[in-house]
Design a protein around this motif. Structure first.
Motif, PDB file in Angstrom:
ATOM      1  N   GLY A   1      44.201  88.951  88.172  1.00 41.62           N
ATOM      2  CA  GLY A   1      45.526  88.500  88.451  1.00 41.62           C
ATOM      3  C   GLY A   1      46.087  89.516  88.990  1.00 41.62           C
ATOM      4  N   PHE A   2      47.385  89.382  89.718  1.00 44.06           N
ATOM      5  CA  PHE A   2      48.063  90.560  90.019  1.00 44.06           C
ATOM      6  C   PHE A   2      49.481  90.162  90.013  1.00 44.06           C
ATOM      7  N   ASP A   3      50.463  91.209  89.950  1.00 36.61           N
ATOM      8  CA  ASP A   3      51.935  90.839  89.887  1.00 36.61           C
ATOM      9  C   ASP A   3      52.662  92.155  90.614  1.00 36.61           C
ATOM     10  N   ILE A   4      53.703  91.949  91.176  1.00 40.69           N
ATOM     11  CA  ILE A   4      54.426  92.987  91.762  1.00 40.69           C
ATOM     12  C   ILE A   4      55.359  93.929  90.727  1.00 40.69           C
ATOM     13  N   SER A   5      55.527  93.258  89.618  1.00 39.65           N
ATOM     14  CA  SER A   5      56.110  94.007  88.616  1.00 39.65           C
ATOM     15  C   SER A   5      55.191  94.929  87.593  1.00 39.65           C
ATOM     16  N   GLY A   6      55.461  96.118  87.824  1.00 41.99           N
ATOM     17  CA  GLY A   6      54.507  96.949  86.938  1.00 41.99           C
ATOM     18  C   GLY A   6      55.026  96.701  85.409  1.00 41.99           C
ATOM     19  N   GLU A   7      56.138  96.259  85.189  1.00 42.51           N
ATOM     20  CA  GLU A   7      56.666  96.138  83.691  1.00 42.51           C
ATOM     21  C   GLU A   7      56.036  94.893  83.393  1.00 42.51           C
ATOM     22  N   MET A   8      55.967  93.726  84.087  1.00 45.09           N
ATOM     23  CA  MET A   8      55.252  92.638  83.497  1.00 45.09           C
ATOM     24  C   MET A   8      53.881  92.879  83.301  1.00 45.09           C
ATOM     25  N   LEU A   9      53.151  93.654  84.208  1.00 50.79           N
ATOM     26  CA  LEU A   9      51.764  94.303  83.927  1.00 50.79           C
ATOM     27  C   LEU A   9      51.573  94.857  82.454  1.00 50.79           C
ATOM     28  N   LYS A  10      52.590  95.569  82.219  1.00 41.20           N
ATOM     29  CA  LYS A  10      52.485  96.446  80.991  1.00 41.20           C
ATOM     30  C   LYS A  10      52.165  95.115  79.776  1.00 41.20           C
ATOM     31  N   THR A  11      53.009  94.396  79.865  1.00 36.24           N
ATOM     32  CA  THR A  11      52.682  93.086  78.796  1.00 36.24           C
ATOM     33  C   THR A  11      51.401  92.324  78.806  1.00 36.24           C
ATOM     34  N   ALA A  12      51.512  92.121  80.217  1.00 38.23           N
ATOM     35  CA  ALA A  12      49.954  91.479  80.499  1.00 38.23           C
ATOM     36  C   ALA A  12      48.757  92.179  80.085  1.00 38.23           C
ATOM     37  N   ARG A  13      48.549  93.469  80.302  1.00 34.88           N
ATOM     38  CA  ARG A  13      47.654  94.319  79.943  1.00 34.88           C
ATOM     39  C   ARG A  13      47.260  94.195  78.469  1.00 34.88           C
ATOM     40  N   ARG A  14      48.677  94.343  77.694  1.00 33.85           N
ATOM     41  CA  ARG A  14      48.431  94.295  76.298  1.00 33.85           C
ATOM     42  C   ARG A  14      47.902  92.993  75.725  1.00 33.85           C
ATOM     43  N   ASN A  15      48.498  91.964  76.494  1.00 28.97           N
ATOM     44  CA  ASN A  15      47.831  90.707  75.919  1.00 28.97           C
ATOM     45  C   ASN A  15      46.553  90.197  76.246  1.00 28.97           C
TER      46      ASN A  15
ATOM     47  N   PRO B   1      30.568  77.145  87.527  1.00 20.70           N
ATOM     48  CA  PRO B   1      29.806  77.891  86.696  1.00 20.70           C
ATOM     49  C   PRO B   1      30.072  79.200  87.188  1.00 20.70           C
ATOM     50  N   GLY B   2      30.598  80.259  86.412  1.00 20.89           N
ATOM     51  CA  GLY B   2      30.538  81.688  86.765  1.00 20.89           C
ATOM     52  C   GLY B   2      31.474  81.953  88.219  1.00 20.89           C
ATOM     53  N   GLY B   3      32.497  80.919  88.178  1.00 24.04           N
ATOM     54  CA  GLY B   3      33.451  81.067  89.414  1.00 24.04           C
ATOM     55  C   GLY B   3      34.467  82.023  89.382  1.00 24.04           C
ATOM     56  N   THR B   4      35.096  82.428  90.496  1.00 25.26           N
ATOM     57  CA  THR B   4      36.285  83.344  90.404  1.00 25.26           C
ATOM     58  C   THR B   4      37.507  82.920  90.494  1.00 25.26           C
ATOM     59  N   VAL B   5      38.468  83.230  89.787  1.00 27.30           N
ATOM     60  CA  VAL B   5      39.784  82.511  89.725  1.00 27.30           C
ATOM     61  C   VAL B   5      40.825  83.904  89.911  1.00 27.30           C
ATOM     62  N   LEU B   6      41.776  83.587  90.711  1.00 27.98           N
ATOM     63  CA  LEU B   6      42.816  84.541  91.128  1.00 27.98           C
ATOM     64  C   LEU B   6      44.139  83.928  90.910  1.00 27.98           C
ATOM     65  N   GLU B   7      44.832  84.519  89.839  1.00 28.22           N
ATOM     66  CA  GLU B   7      46.402  84.304  89.898  1.00 28.22           C
ATOM     67  C   GLU B   7      47.369  85.263  90.866  1.00 28.22           C
ATOM     68  N   MET B   8      48.091  84.603  91.572  1.00 22.94           N
ATOM     69  CA  MET B   8      48.826  85.521  92.361  1.00 22.94           C
ATOM     70  C   MET B   8      50.290  85.468  91.615  1.00 22.94           C
ATOM     71  N   GLY B   9      50.711  86.672  91.155  1.00 19.91           N
ATOM     72  CA  GLY B   9      52.128  86.644  90.347  1.00 19.91           C
ATOM     73  C   GLY B   9      51.776  86.356  88.956  1.00 19.91           C
ATOM     74  N   CYS B  10      50.965  86.992  88.116  1.00 23.20           N
ATOM     75  CA  CYS B  10      50.358  86.386  86.963  1.00 23.20           C
ATOM     76  C   CYS B  10      51.253  86.785  85.753  1.00 23.20           C
TER      77      CYS B  10
ATOM     78  N   CYS C   1      40.698  91.113  85.101  1.00 23.94           N
ATOM     79  CA  CYS C   1      41.066  92.302  86.181  1.00 23.94           C
ATOM     80  C   CYS C   1      42.271  92.158  86.553  1.00 23.94           C
ATOM     81  N   LEU C   2      43.309  93.077  86.343  1.00 25.09           N
ATOM     82  CA  LEU C   2      44.729  93.132  86.617  1.00 25.09           C
ATOM     83  C   LEU C   2      44.983  94.278  87.663  1.00 25.09           C
TER      84      LEU C   2
END
Ligand SMILES: C[S@@+](CC[C@H](N)C(=O)[O-])C[C@H]1O[C@@H](n2cnc3c(N)ncnc32)[C@H](O)[C@@H]1O
Length: 220
Positions: free
Chosen positions: A80-94, A51-60, A103-104
């Motif tokens: 989550g984080f990713d090395i690709s700023g391009e992928m992150l544009k889609t992640a932020r929108r989703n 409950p209330g735990g933290t989850v991190l995706e490496m390469g989201c 948090c990305l």
């Protein structure tokens, strides 16, 4: 204020390669990958986030898994984080469309500074989903992922398997096709996870679903 940069010898070339690959394909990524990135939802369902735990995706990537995790485990705090700023544009929108709070950040899984980026040093659940097969120094990334797990937490990995049961012609064809996308199935994943589990006094659960097409491991 942006977090201090953390780099690895392959960070620059890897970011350039991933941005090149995903600049256009990020728009069709989720629809086209769904049929063959097997085991992702099973891994997410099995996270058992406290409950209330933290989850991190490496390469989201597109954020698809984090959104699924948020729906499956209400109350989880998601990062989550990713090395690709391009992928992150889609992640932020989703993420914005999902209505969830996730948090990305941009960074390399081999050296990611979670404290500087998120103000969180360690997490209850950390996972890699079809990411280690794309990271040149994947063993360093895996060890770094484990270092980001709290005491009593878990590190999970789902990725392409070595397809031992498919037979040589099918395996050669599949691996040749995957290499066009910078993907190399990690034949040593089980051995490396077992080594890290032993070194840290933890337990490893490992399986190869779909006749070895995928591999799914958790260090607890
Ligand atoms: C096949 S996609 C998987 C995305 C997502 N995890 C999923 O399951 O849909 C691989 C992702 O790993 C990212 N990636 C590759 N190398 C990375 C690294 N060194 N650090 C962080 N992310 C990386 C890519 O940019 C890409 O978004």
């Amino acid at each position: 204020m942006s977090a201090p940069a953390s780099t690895h010898p392959t960070s620059g070339s890897q970011k350039a390669a991933m941005d090149r690959m995903y600049r256009l394909t990020r728009h069709i990524y989720d629809a086209t990958r769904k049929p063959y990135l097997l085991g992702r939802d099973r891994m997410i369902a099995g996270l058992e986030v406290p409950p209330g735990g933290t989850v991190l995706e490496m390469g989201c990537g597109t954020g698809r898994n984090l959104i699924a995790a948020g729906r499956r485990h209400p109350g989880a705090r998601l990062y989550g984080f990713d090395i690709s700023g391009e992928m992150l544009k889609t992640a932020r929108r989703n993420v914005e469309h999902s209505g969830l709070e996730i948090c990305l950040a941009e960074g390399d899984a081999c050296v990611f500074d979670a404290e500087a980026n998120f103000g969180v040093a360690q997490f209850d659940r950390v996972y890699f989903s079809y990411t280690l097969s794309m990271i040149p120094d994947w063993a360093t990334a895996l060890a770094h992922g484990l270092a980001l797990v709290k005491d009593g937490g878990r590190l999970s990995v789902v990725d392409f398997g070595f397809c031992e049961e498919l037979g040589t012609p099918a395996r050669t064809l599949l691996h040749g096709w995957l290499s066009l996308f910078h993907v190399t199935p990690r034949a040593d994943l089980h051995a490396e996870m077992a080594r890290l589990a032993k070194k840290s006094g933890r337990t490893l659960h490992f399986e190869r679903p779909a006749r070895g097409y995928a591999q799914l491991g958790t260090i607890c």
